[in-house]
Design an enzyme around this catalytic site. Structure first.
Site, PDB file in Angstrom:
ATOM      1  N   ARG A  20      28.335 -65.123  -1.635  1.00 35.75           N
ATOM      2  CA  ARG A  20      27.619 -66.354  -1.976  1.00 35.75           C
ATOM      3  C   ARG A  20      28.250 -67.579  -1.307  1.00 35.75           C
ATOM      4  O   ARG A  20      27.961 -68.715  -1.678  1.00 35.75           O
ATOM      5  CB  ARG A  20      27.587 -66.552  -3.494  1.00 35.75           C
ATOM      6  N   HIS A  69       2.193 -53.002   6.735  1.00 29.10           N
ATOM      7  CA  HIS A  69       0.778 -53.175   6.483  1.00 29.10           C
ATOM      8  C   HIS A  69      -0.039 -52.151   7.282  1.00 29.10           C
ATOM      9  O   HIS A  69       0.503 -51.328   8.012  1.00 29.10           O
ATOM     10  CB  HIS A  69       0.367 -54.602   6.793  1.00 29.10           C
ATOM     11  N   CYS A  71      19.332 -74.686   5.085  1.00 23.07           N
ATOM     12  CA  CYS A  71      18.943 -73.459   4.391  1.00 23.07           C
ATOM     13  C   CYS A  71      20.208 -72.641   4.190  1.00 23.07           C
ATOM     14  O   CYS A  71      20.950 -72.381   5.137  1.00 23.07           O
ATOM     15  CB  CYS A  71      17.937 -72.669   5.219  1.00 23.07           C
ATOM     16  N   CYS A 120      12.385 -74.082  -2.891  1.00 18.59           N
ATOM     17  CA  CYS A 120      13.730 -74.042  -2.323  1.00 18.59           C
ATOM     18  C   CYS A 120      14.770 -74.255  -3.408  1.00 18.59           C
ATOM     19  O   CYS A 120      14.579 -75.065  -4.315  1.00 18.59           O
ATOM     20  CB  CYS A 120      13.866 -75.129  -1.260  1.00 18.59           C
ATOM     21  N   GLN A 168      30.301 -75.799 -11.151  1.00 20.15           N
ATOM     22  CA  GLN A 168      30.057 -74.362 -11.098  1.00 20.15           C
ATOM     23  C   GLN A 168      29.578 -73.902  -9.726  1.00 20.15           C
ATOM     24  O   GLN A 168      29.797 -72.745  -9.350  1.00 20.15           O
ATOM     25  CB  GLN A 168      29.018 -73.973 -12.151  1.00 20.15           C
ATOM     26  N   ARG A 210       2.012 -59.657  14.853  1.00 17.02           N
ATOM     27  CA  ARG A 210       3.377 -59.595  14.320  1.00 17.02           C
ATOM     28  C   ARG A 210       3.781 -58.128  14.339  1.00 17.02           C
ATOM     29  O   ARG A 210       3.418 -57.343  13.455  1.00 17.02           O
ATOM     30  CB  ARG A 210       3.443 -60.186  12.916  1.00 17.02           C
TER      31      ARG A 210
END
Length: 654
Positions: free
Chosen positions: A433, A176, A350, A363, A423, A224
């Site tokens: 994954r 930014h 998570c 989510c 699956q 930040r």
């Protein structure tokens, strides 16, 4: 059951500036896309209130909240450039404070990341006229009038946050505007705002001086800050420390929120800034620890810290004072309450799927998050508990069984296979994954805790259901790979065959993807790593069109590194065998020309066709009187979230 102890660093109070916080866990600013025309209305407020109710110390709103009219990326940001936002902030602050949490906002100017073709079509401005790959705009170099105007806009935005009852503000560097001034990759100025690091940091210091004058000393103000751009020619770790020390000397900020990397492209954003599928958990902690050793202000960090064990480590080792668990709170907004209740093992994990960045603030395996006005997080007991049978142990069936049990029903789940997971269990066999197994493991643990009867190796027939006299039946029997439109499909394999290990990759493998999802690219990587020559074809214009950009770019990067040949815009028509070789005939989507590709093995991913025979048999039975619902891929081929959401909502109403 493990009870929290007084020495749990996650639950220790902390004072940030002059702001008391009840513990060390924060949800950091992010663009939730829940705003109403730039205002934090009912949806936005409910989303953040759920996290506050769940016990965290502070929720930070307004990811990239715009301070100026020329800082829009096209919608989805809070608009801090106008006083009309103040009443909305007051409403939000009242709701958050009522739950015992603090709330602050991020305020920012996008600079060259803004969109010039939106709203009133203002030109993009930046320190230098250097185009950013991701935003694609061509910026105009800021003159001193622009600089002074934007500094004043920051101050006014901070004043609105104060008037709105918020507890603080933070600015955002990174890609930014403040960070663009700081970075030599985006700043080629030769005036007082360019050249040396001190000059490049001047704009940010002036912004914070104006903010402090606007809000006074009692409001918490942070930055930040990029502590290392991680790119040759960009800000180094030494530069990040030097910039932080400039701010410390001036006494303008109360804390640093440390971030790493760049966000100039999808690839940089996914591998160097917001860790996704191909990144390990908490990949930047070592860099944050180095920064911490050379600075003195309180430190917050939120890069891929997805679990409480990692969060505790970061606190106990003194790497941070506050830990950002933003995506973890999308998965479970009641995370802190579980710590307080001694039920940490029940925290919904998570899994780093980045679905929340694909379908903003949604989510992958929590249907209520971001939908609080329509879908409650709390599961109410049924008025009249009954007997529920769930047929199918894939993710839709498991979720229907979980919610039904929480509502007080007597639940039996029947699964045809020897193992549960369907699956999803197959998808988690792909190394990149593997974390998806957390979606399955959490539900299996919950079902065990709830006493649900799980029966495998049972291919349920109508009489099996009828004989149990159920009140409700959920048919979640999934689907089977769809080869229906392909001539010569008998010569082909499915991605299920390869991911399950039933079929080993041949020397030359052709993998065709007709979905834009992850199974086909996962098979391509698997085959390539096994030593196969891989050709990847897709009906889309690029790999992974239905994936989050983190996953899409990750697959594209790994394909390039492994020399996997990609051919796009091809529709598979037929496959023929010529001796030991297969020939796949394609039609180019745009030219209509035929394309033939030879391979030793053809693997196809085109979604699934519903296995819905049981559903239709029960529906047509004259003796079946129970409530009947069909879920997941037994309805149509969709993704994990769609199956979970459908099961959650349907079971909540049963």
């Amino acid at each position: 059951m493990t009870r929290p102890t007084s020495n749990d660093p996650l639950l220790a109070p902390f004072t940030l500036g002059k702001l008391p916080l009840r513990n060390r866990i924060v949800s950091t600013s992010h663009a939730s896309m829940k705003d109403d025309g730039g205002m934090p209305g009912a949806r936005y407020q409910a989303y953040h209130e759920a996290k506050a109710r769940g016990g965290l110390a502070m929720t930070m709103i307004g990811g990239s909240a715009m301070v100026s009219r020329d800082s829009s990326w096209g919608g989805g940001q809070l608009d801090m450039s106008d006083d009309r936002i103040v009443p909305f902030l007051q409403q939000l602050a009242t709701r958050i404070h009522a739950q015992g949490a603090a709330v602050m906002t991020q305020i920012s100017h996008l600079g060259r990341r803004a969109n010039a073709f939106h709203g009133d079509w203002r030109p993009v401005i930046a320190p230098s006229p250097i185009r950013e790959t991701r935003s694609r705009g061509f910026p105009r170099q800021m003159d001193r009038d622009d600089i002074d105007r934007v500094i004043a806009d920051y101050a006014q935005a901070a004043r609105r946050a104060r008037d709105g009852g918020l507890d603080g503000v933070e600015t955002l560097c990174g890609g930014h505007l403040i960070g663009q001034f700081m970075s030599p990759l985006a700043n080629r100025r030769t005036d007082a705002f360019g050249g040396s690091l001190e000059n490049r940091g001047r704009f940010g210091l002036m912004v914070h001086e104006a903010i402090r004058k606007a809000v006074g000393d009692d409001m918490t103000v942070g930055i930040r800050l990029v502590i290392d751009e991680g790119t040759e020619g960009g800000l180094t770790a030494e530069d990040g420390i030097a910039l932080a020390q400039m701010f410390e000397r001036e006494g303008l900020v109360d804390f640093f929120d440390a971030i790493y990397g760049r966000m100039d492209s999808d690839l940089l954003l996914s591998q160097d800034n917001m860790p996704g599928l191909f990144q390990p958990d908490a990949p930047y902690l070592a860099s944050v620890a180095r920064f911490r050793a050379e600075t003195t202000l309180p430190l917050l960090h939120a890069g891929g810290i997805r679990d409480t064990a990692t969060a505790r480590h970061a606190l106990r080792e003194g790497i941070v004072d506050l830990v950002g668990m933003t995506r973890a709170h999308l998965a479970d907004p009641h995370l802190v309450q579980h710590l307080l209740d001694g039920t940490e093992e029940r925290i919904r994990p998570c899994v780093g799927a980045s679905y929340c960045l694909y379908k903003k603030a949604t989510c992958i395996h929590n249907a209520a998050t971001g939908n609080e006005l329509d879908i409650p997080h709390e599961i109410a007991p049924a008025d009249t508990p009954g007997r529920v049978i769930v047929v199918g142990g894939g993710i839709a069936g498991l979720e229907a069984a979980r919610v039904s049990a929480l509502r007080g029903h007597d639940v039996v789940l029947l699964e045809a296979a020897a193992q549960l997971g369907g699956q999803l269990a197959l998808a988690a066999r792909a190394p990149e994954r593997a974390n998806l197994v957390g979606i399955l493991d959490w539900r299996l643990a919950e079902l065990t805790r709830l006493g649900v009867e799980l029966r495998t190796n049972i291919l349920a027939e109508p009489y099996d259901i009828l004989s149990k006299n159920p009140d409700t039946v959920f048919v979640a029997t999934g689907g089977m790979p769809d080869f229906d439109d392909i001539e010569g499909a008998e010569f082909c394999h499915s991605t299920w065959d390869m991911l399950s290990g039933t079929v080993r990759p041949a020397a030359r493998v052709l993998i065709h993807d007709g979905t834009g999802r992850a199974p086909a690219p996962s098979c391509a990587l698997f085959a390539s790593k096994a030593g196969s020559e891989v050709i990847f074809t897709t009906s889309d214009g690029l790999i992974g069109q239905e994936m989050p950009y983190q996953d899409n770019t990750g697959y594209r990067k790994h394909f390039a590194e492994q020399d996997i040949r990609v051919m796009a815009d091809l529709d598979l028509i037929r496959v023929t065998r010529n001796g030991g070789t297969l020939t796949a005939r394609f039609t180019h989507c745009f030219s209509g020309k035929a394309v033939d590709i030879e391979a030793d093995q053809v693997v196809i991913e085109q979604g699934t066709q519903p296995l819905d025979g049981l559903y239709h048999a029960l529906k047509g039975s004259e003796t079946f009187n129970a409530r009947l619902h069909r879920l997941g891929d037994a309805v149509a081929s969709r993704d994990i979230h769609a199956a979970i959401r459908e099961a959650y909502v349907t079971a909540m109403r049963t």
